[in-house]
Design a protein around this motif. Structure first.
Motif, PDB file in Angstrom:
ATOM      1  N   ARG A   1       0.834  -1.213   0.000  1.00  0.00           N
ATOM      2  CA  ARG A   1       0.000   0.000   0.000  1.00  0.00           C
ATOM      3  C   ARG A   1       0.861   1.252   0.000  1.00  0.00           C
TER       4      ARG A   1
ATOM      5  N   ASP B   1       4.063   5.528  -5.624  1.00  0.00           N
ATOM      6  CA  ASP B   1       3.984   5.568  -7.084  1.00  0.00           C
ATOM      7  C   ASP B   1       2.970   6.610  -7.554  1.00  0.00           C
ATOM      8  N   THR B   2       1.834   6.662  -6.876  1.00  0.00           N
ATOM      9  CA  THR B   2       0.808   7.649  -7.211  1.00  0.00           C
ATOM     10  C   THR B   2       1.329   9.066  -6.996  1.00  0.00           C
TER      11      THR B   2
ATOM     12  N   GLU C   1       2.366   1.654  -3.459  1.00  0.00           N
ATOM     13  CA  GLU C   1       1.352   2.137  -4.398  1.00  0.00           C
ATOM     14  C   GLU C   1       1.110   3.626  -4.202  1.00  0.00           C
TER      15      GLU C   1
END
Length: 62
Positions: A23, A29-30, A26
């Motif tokens: 999480r 990365d966002t 992620e």
């Protein structure tokens, strides 16, 4: 509350094993994608602003 404790325990286990939390990766990365998009948009706006300034200065010189 129990769910949060379970998630915290799972996070601690993965951190101890040296495994990145999926999480968190992620989310990182966002954030990186959003940052690149903002940099691109800023560059476009900066170019437009500079062109506008050049036009204004050119009109004042007439």
């Amino acid at each position: 509350m129990e769910r949060l404790q379970e998630e915290l325990a799972a996070f601690a286990e993965s951190a101890a094993a040296g495994e990145p939390d999926a999480r968190l990766q992620e989310e990182l990365d966002t954030l990186r994608r959003d940052y690149r998009q903002l940099q691109d948009e800023y560059a476009k706006l900066q170019t437009e602003f500079n062109e506008w300034i050049e036009l204004e200065l050119g009109e004042q010189g007439r």
